[in-house]
Scaffold this motif. Structure first.
Motif, short mmCIF file in Angstrom:
data_model
loop_
_atom_site.label_atom_id
_atom_site.label_comp_id
_atom_site.label_asym_id
_atom_site.label_seq_id
_atom_site.Cartn_x
_atom_site.Cartn_y
_atom_site.Cartn_z
N ASN A 128 40.65 27.39 151.80
CA ASN A 128 39.10 27.94 151.87
C ASN A 128 39.03 29.17 152.60
OD1 ASN A 128 38.78 25.11 150.77
ND2 ASN A 128 37.69 24.45 152.42
N HIS A 129 39.95 29.39 153.46
CA HIS A 129 39.58 30.94 154.25
C HIS A 129 40.72 31.82 154.23
CE1 HIS A 129 38.48 33.83 157.07
NE2 HIS A 129 39.62 33.48 157.80
N LEU A 130 41.96 31.38 154.55
CA LEU A 130 42.91 32.21 154.77
C LEU A 130 43.37 32.99 153.26
CD1 LEU A 130 45.43 30.83 157.64
CD2 LEU A 130 43.67 32.80 157.77
N LYS A 186 34.53 26.01 156.85
CA LYS A 186 33.32 26.63 156.09
C LYS A 186 32.60 27.47 157.05
CE LYS A 186 34.24 25.78 152.92
NZ LYS A 186 34.06 26.26 151.49
N THR A 187 32.64 27.18 158.47
CA THR A 187 32.17 28.34 159.16
C THR A 187 33.09 29.65 158.98
OG1 THR A 187 31.13 26.72 160.90
CG2 THR A 187 32.06 28.88 161.68
N ALA A 188 34.20 29.52 158.96
CA ALA A 188 35.31 30.72 158.66
C ALA A 188 34.64 31.38 157.39
CB ALA A 188 36.69 30.34 158.50
N ASN A 189 34.30 31.07 156.44
CA ASN A 189 33.73 31.58 155.24
C ASN A 189 32.47 32.49 155.51
OD1 ASN A 189 34.41 28.64 153.17
ND2 ASN A 189 35.69 30.27 153.52
N VAL A 190 31.71 31.92 156.24
CA VAL A 190 30.45 32.42 156.54
C VAL A 190 30.90 33.84 157.56
CG1 VAL A 190 27.95 32.65 157.54
CG2 VAL A 190 28.98 30.45 156.50
N LEU A 191 31.58 33.58 158.63
CA LEU A 191 32.03 34.60 159.45
C LEU A 191 32.84 35.88 158.82
CD1 LEU A 191 33.18 32.42 162.57
CD2 LEU A 191 31.18 34.06 162.52
N PHE A 192 33.79 35.49 157.70
CA PHE A 192 34.33 36.42 157.10
C PHE A 192 33.29 37.21 156.23
CE2 PHE A 192 35.44 37.05 152.46
CZ PHE A 192 36.47 37.94 152.72
N ALA A 193 32.45 36.75 155.79
CA ALA A 193 31.26 37.53 154.80
C ALA A 193 30.59 38.52 155.98
CB ALA A 193 30.31 36.63 154.24
N VAL A 194 30.61 38.00 157.18
CA VAL A 194 29.71 38.85 158.10
C VAL A 194 30.66 40.00 158.36
CG1 VAL A 194 28.84 38.92 160.61
CG2 VAL A 194 28.26 37.00 159.23
N HIS A 195 31.75 39.64 158.68
CA HIS A 195 32.48 41.01 159.23
C HIS A 195 32.93 41.83 157.87
CE1 HIS A 195 34.41 43.23 162.57
NE2 HIS A 195 35.60 43.25 161.73
N LEU A 196 33.36 41.46 156.93
CA LEU A 196 33.67 42.08 155.62
C LEU A 196 32.41 43.10 155.45
CD1 LEU A 196 35.66 43.03 153.28
CD2 LEU A 196 34.32 41.04 152.23
N ASP A 197 31.20 42.38 155.43
CA ASP A 197 30.13 43.43 155.21
C ASP A 197 30.18 44.73 156.32
OD1 ASP A 197 27.44 43.56 153.48
OD2 ASP A 197 27.05 43.83 155.65
N ALA A 198 30.18 44.18 157.54
CA ALA A 198 30.24 45.32 158.54
C ALA A 198 31.35 46.40 158.22
CB ALA A 198 30.49 44.62 159.96
N LEU A 199 32.47 45.94 157.82
CA LEU A 199 33.55 46.92 157.54
C LEU A 199 33.37 47.51 155.96
CD1 LEU A 199 36.65 44.80 158.49
CD2 LEU A 199 35.77 46.64 159.65
N GLY A 200 32.78 46.75 155.06
CA GLY A 200 32.83 47.51 153.70
C GLY A 200 31.43 48.06 153.38
N ALA A 201 30.53 48.09 154.08
CA ALA A 201 29.07 48.51 153.69
C ALA A 201 29.08 50.03 153.54
CB ALA A 201 28.22 48.15 154.88
N SER A 202 29.94 50.85 154.52
CA SER A 202 29.99 52.32 154.13
C SER A 202 30.61 52.54 152.98
CB SER A 202 30.82 52.80 155.38
OG SER A 202 31.87 52.40 155.69
N SER A 203 31.42 51.68 152.35
CA SER A 203 32.14 51.97 151.06
C SER A 203 31.32 51.40 149.73
CB SER A 203 33.62 51.45 151.13
OG SER A 203 34.17 52.13 152.17
N GLY A 204 30.07 50.98 150.17
CA GLY A 204 29.24 50.51 149.32
C GLY A 204 29.56 48.86 148.99
N VAL A 205 30.60 48.47 149.54
CA VAL A 205 30.85 46.99 149.37
C VAL A 205 29.80 46.02 150.18
CG1 VAL A 205 32.80 45.07 149.13
CG2 VAL A 205 33.21 47.73 148.44
#
Length: 324
Positions: A128-130, A186-205
């Motif tokens: 589900n996560h890794l 399932k918690t990992a899925n949410v935390l993944f989206a939180v940090h990916l957004d923090a990392l990717g927002a500057s690239s428009g992702v």
């Protein structure tokens, strides 16, 4: 930011209603698990809106049968429990030179008995996560090249069962509980989206996580009927105990499609969605009440999101954002 925006949609909104008036011609999407249940409804809706959809499947022949007749759908091979398989899919896609506009990580397993995969990982956390973590990072060049790409992680109400077991995420101590393991994944899925957004927002992702709702799909394949009766999900005759609370696959797909395509979410990200809207925070007394919507606070903690990212990168050996 984690509060409703009054999207105008709701729990009964369908995939077709979400995509009404949205033209995805020329857009490329990848949908893991895109050949059954909610994933199939998602693939169908994206294809009907004009997108080219890549459906990676552990059983490509079965996927081919399920997707027969859908326009502009491509099937590839993927086993999320096998990092070599994940790398192979990503390499094949990147070699095609295509941009990736939508990545929907919908595949998953629930309440599975203890099984070790990969490097001895607990299977629910791994699949589900890794697996999705590694896939997203390997596809990062194509996502970054896309025009405002979005990544969507399918979580569940089950995230409210508990957070990350930082000292023993793989239950090596011998205290395995399939529901605690599911909640962690399932918690990992949410935390993944939180940090990916923090990392990717500057690239428009931008990235989102969501709870699709209760749908009659193959996700319950690891549960005996007697257990579902004991949980109050099913009657002794095999019928669902509360059919009025269940969604169709098309309704279950709606929130993920809204996350992937809606202009209402432009400029937003790192959010958990439910019933085709941004979800609020659920109070501690209501965490185990399935009739109360909302997100557990532990699933959006930015420090835990960063910590999980680092742990996942260490376990998988993949990190598109690693700096020297």
């Amino acid at each position: 930011m984690q509060k409703k925006i009054d999207s105008g949609f709701g729990r009964n909104t369908t995939a077709a209603e979400v995509l009404a008036g949205i033209d995805l011609t020329g857009r490329v999407a990848i949908v893991t698990g895109g050949y059954s249940g909610i994933g199939l409804a998602t693939t169908r809706a994206l294809a009907d809106a004009g997108a080219h959809v890549v459906v990676p499947a552990r059983r490509p022949q079965l996927a081919g049968q399920a997707l027969a007749g859908l326009p502009d759908v491509e099937i590839d091979e993927l086993d999320l429990a096998d990092l070599n398989s994940v790398a192979g899919l990503a390499d094949r896609f990147l070699a095609s030179g295509r941009e990736l506009d939508i990545l929907i990580n919908a595949a998953g397993i629930m309440a599975a008995p203890l099984q070790r995969v990969g490097k001895g990982w607990e299977s629910q956390f791994a699949v589900n996560h890794l697996g999705h973590f590694a896939l997203t990072n390997r596809l990062w060049p194509a996502l970054r090249a896309g025009s405002g790409a979005r990544v969507v992680a399918f979580s569940s109400l089950g995230h409210r069962f508990g957070g990350i077991r930082w000292e023993d995420p793989h239950f090596d101590s011998g205290d395995y509980d399939k529901w605690i393991a599911y909640g962690q994944a399932k918690t990992a899925n949410v935390l993944f989206a939180v940090h990916l957004d923090a990392l990717g927002a500057s690239s428009g992702v931008r990235a989102f996580a969501l709870q699709p709702g209760t749908i009659d799909t193959g996700l319950v394949r690891h549960l005996e009927q007697s257990e579902m009766v004991a949980l109050g999900w099913m009657n002794s005759d095999g019928t669902w105990a509360h059919p009025e609370t269940m969604k169709t696959p098309e309704q279950g797909a709606a929130t993920g499609l809204w996350a992937a395509t809606s202009p209402q979410l432009d400029g937003r990200g790192g959010l958990y969605l439910e019933d085709v809207d941004v979800a609020g925070i659920v109070g501690p007394d209501d965490l185990l009440d399935a009739q109360v919507a909302g997100l557990a606070t532990w699933a959006v903690d930015p420090q835990d999101a960063a910590r999980l990212w680092d742990l996942s990168a260490e376990l998988t050996g993949v990190n598109a954002f690693e700096t020297d």
